[in-house]
Design a protein around this motif. Sequence first.
Motif, short mmCIF file in Angstrom:
data_model
loop_
_atom_site.label_atom_id
_atom_site.label_comp_id
_atom_site.label_asym_id
_atom_site.label_seq_id
_atom_site.Cartn_x
_atom_site.Cartn_y
_atom_site.Cartn_z
N PRO A 33 0.85 -1.19 0.00
CA PRO A 33 0.00 0.00 0.00
C PRO A 33 0.89 1.25 0.00
CG PRO A 33 -0.61 -1.52 1.75
CD PRO A 33 0.69 -1.98 1.21
N MET A 34 0.46 2.26 -0.70
CA MET A 34 1.21 3.52 -0.73
C MET A 34 0.27 4.66 -0.42
SD MET A 34 3.78 2.89 -3.98
CE MET A 34 4.85 4.28 -3.56
N ALA A 35 0.83 5.75 0.05
CA ALA A 35 -0.02 6.84 0.52
C ALA A 35 0.72 8.17 0.47
CB ALA A 35 -0.49 6.56 1.95
N TRP A 36 -0.06 9.22 0.60
CA TRP A 36 0.46 10.58 0.80
C TRP A 36 0.00 11.07 2.16
CZ3 TRP A 36 3.94 12.85 -2.25
CH2 TRP A 36 4.08 12.37 -3.55
N TYR A 37 0.94 11.62 2.91
CA TYR A 37 0.66 12.28 4.16
C TYR A 37 1.11 13.74 4.02
CZ TYR A 37 -0.12 7.86 6.69
OH TYR A 37 -0.61 6.66 7.14
N ARG A 38 0.65 14.60 4.91
CA ARG A 38 1.14 15.97 4.94
C ARG A 38 1.24 16.44 6.38
NH1 ARG A 38 -4.22 18.92 2.34
NH2 ARG A 38 -5.55 18.79 4.20
N GLN A 39 2.13 17.41 6.54
CA GLN A 39 2.34 18.00 7.86
C GLN A 39 2.58 19.48 7.70
OE1 GLN A 39 5.54 16.25 10.12
NE2 GLN A 39 4.61 16.88 12.05
N SER A 40 1.86 20.28 8.46
CA SER A 40 2.07 21.73 8.47
C SER A 40 2.59 22.11 9.85
CB SER A 40 0.77 22.46 8.14
OG SER A 40 -0.26 22.06 9.00
N PRO A 41 3.24 23.26 9.97
CA PRO A 41 3.85 23.66 11.25
C PRO A 41 2.85 23.61 12.41
CG PRO A 41 4.57 25.10 9.50
CD PRO A 41 3.50 24.23 8.92
N GLY A 42 3.25 22.96 13.47
CA GLY A 42 2.42 22.88 14.67
C GLY A 42 1.36 21.81 14.64
N ASN A 43 1.32 21.05 13.55
CA ASN A 43 0.30 20.01 13.41
C ASN A 43 0.92 18.63 13.26
OD1 ASN A 43 -2.05 21.73 13.43
ND2 ASN A 43 -1.46 22.37 11.37
N GLU A 44 0.12 17.64 13.58
CA GLU A 44 0.56 16.26 13.40
C GLU A 44 0.57 15.90 11.91
OE1 GLU A 44 1.05 15.37 17.36
OE2 GLU A 44 1.03 13.74 15.90
N ARG A 45 1.38 14.93 11.57
CA ARG A 45 1.35 14.42 10.21
C ARG A 45 0.02 13.69 10.01
NH1 ARG A 45 6.53 11.22 7.90
NH2 ARG A 45 7.45 13.11 8.83
N ASP A 89 -4.24 23.53 2.47
CA ASP A 89 -3.57 22.38 1.89
C ASP A 89 -2.04 22.53 1.92
OD1 ASP A 89 -6.11 22.28 -0.65
OD2 ASP A 89 -5.94 20.99 1.11
N SER A 90 -1.58 23.71 2.31
CA SER A 90 -0.14 23.94 2.37
C SER A 90 0.50 23.02 3.41
CB SER A 90 0.14 25.39 2.75
OG SER A 90 -0.34 26.27 1.77
N GLY A 91 1.70 22.58 3.11
CA GLY A 91 2.42 21.73 4.04
C GLY A 91 3.49 20.93 3.35
N LEU A 92 4.16 20.13 4.14
CA LEU A 92 5.18 19.22 3.60
C LEU A 92 4.49 17.88 3.33
CD1 LEU A 92 8.18 19.23 2.95
CD2 LEU A 92 8.63 18.43 5.27
#
Length: 118
Positions: A33-45, A89-92
Amino acid sequence: QIQLVESGGGLAQAGGSLTLSCAGSGTISHMNPMAWYRQSPGNERELVARITGGGRTTYAASVKGRFSISRDNIKNMITLQMNMLRSEDSGLYYCNARSGYFMDIDFWGQGTQVTVSS
């Protein structure tokens, strides 16, 4: 071991689109399985979207109807098409693959930055 390399991040305006890609190598196959996660400052992935080897998809409620995940099992690559982008939607954005007998071992890419200006 699985290696994951993301590409395609950048700057977009609200309402615009971006496409992220992730290429997998090493001991990866259509079974992972493959996926996309994201993390923005101060938030959990957080999980954005996941796709199984069979093509079954799961999306976060916040992106459903706007984002689309797909995979190429021959190239071991996944793509995230992001439409109607919002500033939140901004984030890493990180590519993820799961491995192991119980699919409980996570491998991560280095991340690609997405910035949406309002």
